[in-house]
Write an enzyme that holds these catalytic residues in place. Sequence first.
Site, PDB file in Angstrom:
ATOM      1  N   PRO A   2      -0.888 -32.148 -53.749  1.00 62.31           N
ATOM      2  CA  PRO A   2      -1.978 -32.677 -54.583  1.00 62.31           C
ATOM      3  C   PRO A   2      -1.427 -33.177 -55.912  1.00 62.31           C
ATOM      4  O   PRO A   2      -0.547 -32.565 -56.485  1.00 62.31           O
ATOM      5  CB  PRO A   2      -2.892 -31.477 -54.826  1.00 62.31           C
ATOM      6  CG  PRO A   2      -2.437 -30.406 -53.919  1.00 62.31           C
ATOM      7  CD  PRO A   2      -1.027 -30.708 -53.511  1.00 62.31           C
ATOM      8  N   GLU A   3      -1.928 -34.300 -56.360  1.00 61.29           N
ATOM      9  CA  GLU A   3      -1.490 -34.837 -57.647  1.00 61.29           C
ATOM     10  C   GLU A   3      -2.533 -34.524 -58.713  1.00 61.29           C
ATOM     11  O   GLU A   3      -3.604 -33.988 -58.426  1.00 61.29           O
ATOM     12  CB  GLU A   3      -1.239 -36.340 -57.522  1.00 61.29           C
ATOM     13  CG  GLU A   3      -0.081 -36.610 -56.550  1.00 61.29           C
ATOM     14  CD  GLU A   3       0.767 -37.795 -56.953  1.00 61.29           C
ATOM     15  OE1 GLU A   3       0.819 -38.110 -58.150  1.00 61.29           O
ATOM     16  OE2 GLU A   3       1.377 -38.401 -56.058  1.00 61.29           O
ATOM     17  N   HIS A 104      -5.837 -18.864 -42.857  1.00 63.33           N
ATOM     18  CA  HIS A 104      -5.133 -19.240 -44.081  1.00 63.33           C
ATOM     19  C   HIS A 104      -5.974 -18.981 -45.335  1.00 63.33           C
ATOM     20  O   HIS A 104      -5.638 -19.451 -46.409  1.00 63.33           O
ATOM     21  CB  HIS A 104      -4.707 -20.712 -44.018  1.00 63.33           C
ATOM     22  CG  HIS A 104      -3.889 -21.029 -42.801  1.00 63.33           C
ATOM     23  ND1 HIS A 104      -2.720 -20.370 -42.512  1.00 63.33           N
ATOM     24  CD2 HIS A 104      -4.094 -21.904 -41.796  1.00 63.33           C
ATOM     25  CE1 HIS A 104      -2.226 -20.840 -41.371  1.00 63.33           C
ATOM     26  NE2 HIS A 104      -3.034 -21.773 -40.916  1.00 63.33           N
ATOM     27  N   ARG A 123       0.570 -23.438 -46.012  1.00 61.83           N
ATOM     28  CA  ARG A 123       2.023 -23.430 -46.231  1.00 61.83           C
ATOM     29  C   ARG A 123       2.454 -22.450 -47.306  1.00 61.83           C
ATOM     30  O   ARG A 123       3.640 -22.169 -47.448  1.00 61.83           O
ATOM     31  CB  ARG A 123       2.509 -24.850 -46.545  1.00 61.83           C
ATOM     32  CG  ARG A 123       2.257 -25.783 -45.365  1.00 61.83           C
ATOM     33  CD  ARG A 123       2.766 -27.172 -45.606  1.00 61.83           C
ATOM     34  NE  ARG A 123       4.226 -27.188 -45.747  1.00 61.83           N
ATOM     35  CZ  ARG A 123       4.919 -28.282 -46.040  1.00 61.83           C
ATOM     36  NH1 ARG A 123       4.295 -29.416 -46.244  1.00 61.83           N
ATOM     37  NH2 ARG A 123       6.239 -28.236 -46.150  1.00 61.83           N
ATOM     38  N   LYS A 166      17.260 -43.122 -72.399  1.00 62.09           N
ATOM     39  CA  LYS A 166      17.413 -42.687 -71.009  1.00 62.09           C
ATOM     40  C   LYS A 166      17.989 -43.816 -70.153  1.00 62.09           C
ATOM     41  O   LYS A 166      17.429 -44.891 -70.085  1.00 62.09           O
ATOM     42  CB  LYS A 166      16.046 -42.260 -70.437  1.00 62.09           C
ATOM     43  CG  LYS A 166      15.717 -40.800 -70.703  1.00 62.09           C
ATOM     44  CD  LYS A 166      14.662 -40.321 -69.708  1.00 62.09           C
ATOM     45  CE  LYS A 166      14.137 -38.935 -70.040  1.00 62.09           C
ATOM     46  NZ  LYS A 166      15.179 -37.915 -70.103  1.00 62.09           N
TER      47      LYS A 166
END
Length: 293
Positions: A2-3, A104, A123, A166
């Site tokens: 998930p973002e 789960h 998971r 960078k």
Amino acid sequence: MPELPEVETVRRGLAPVMEGARFAKVELHRADLRWPFPKDFARRLTGQTIAGLGRRAKYLLADLSSGDVLVMHLGMSGSFRVFSKAGEAKPGRYHHARSQHAAHDHVVFHLSNGAVVTFNDPRRFGFMKLMPRNALEEQPFMRALGAEPLGNVFDAATLARACAGKKTSLKAALSDQRVVAGLGNIYVCEALNRARLSPKRKASTIATRSGAPNERAAALVDAIKAVLNDAIKAGGSSLRDHRRTDGELGMFQHSFRVYDREGEPCPTRGCGGTVRRIVQGARSTFYCLVCQK
Ligand SMILES: [Zn+2]
């Protein structure tokens, strides 16, 4: 995984049932997720009122009346289900399907308002931690975080400072949690397309030699905020599932401009280019060579 927008939609879904409610009973169905649950976890939560449910990067932060904060992370496959008087809800907007298999269901919060909030994670890369609020900022996983992209502190100057000097690519820099917190692969690709910047451009080129922001930094910050806000907004209204042939839910795919759209026309007005896929740092990058410079 998930973002940030997905986690924010989860927060907005949970907040109305959790804020102001008390943990009446907490069930743990196993001793650990990614890490063991904190010692006396259920006992320490029971009886506490949730003063507020916030978010930092991809961490959900429930402030408790005890002065502790409950930190919850969805990991790769974690999700919440809510049963309340209003019926069953599955808050959040997920790019991939989420399990509802009872095997789960690892944590069940029974709240004083009658709502039941269940955490499911096949998971088990998710985790929950409990600590005094004033110890939160000292946690290694918090200390390493850069600016919150939807926060007021995140502006062109902040981003330019983080990227100045960078030598890495802009894609790599934006994917680095120390530069900007919680921005994952999908939204980095999306923001770069909106800002018309190449993912291969050196990160340092959004700053002047003295580290001040240039117009690229300003465009990028606008694009990052817009892409996240649009995704959060879409999550609030669009919960319709749309199953693809490979069995994955592609429900929000159509809202992406370039992500997972290799070979399709670039959506930038008047561009005429085609979305390409390259691999950077072992992750797919989707972008347009014509308008992203
Ligand atoms: Zn283009």
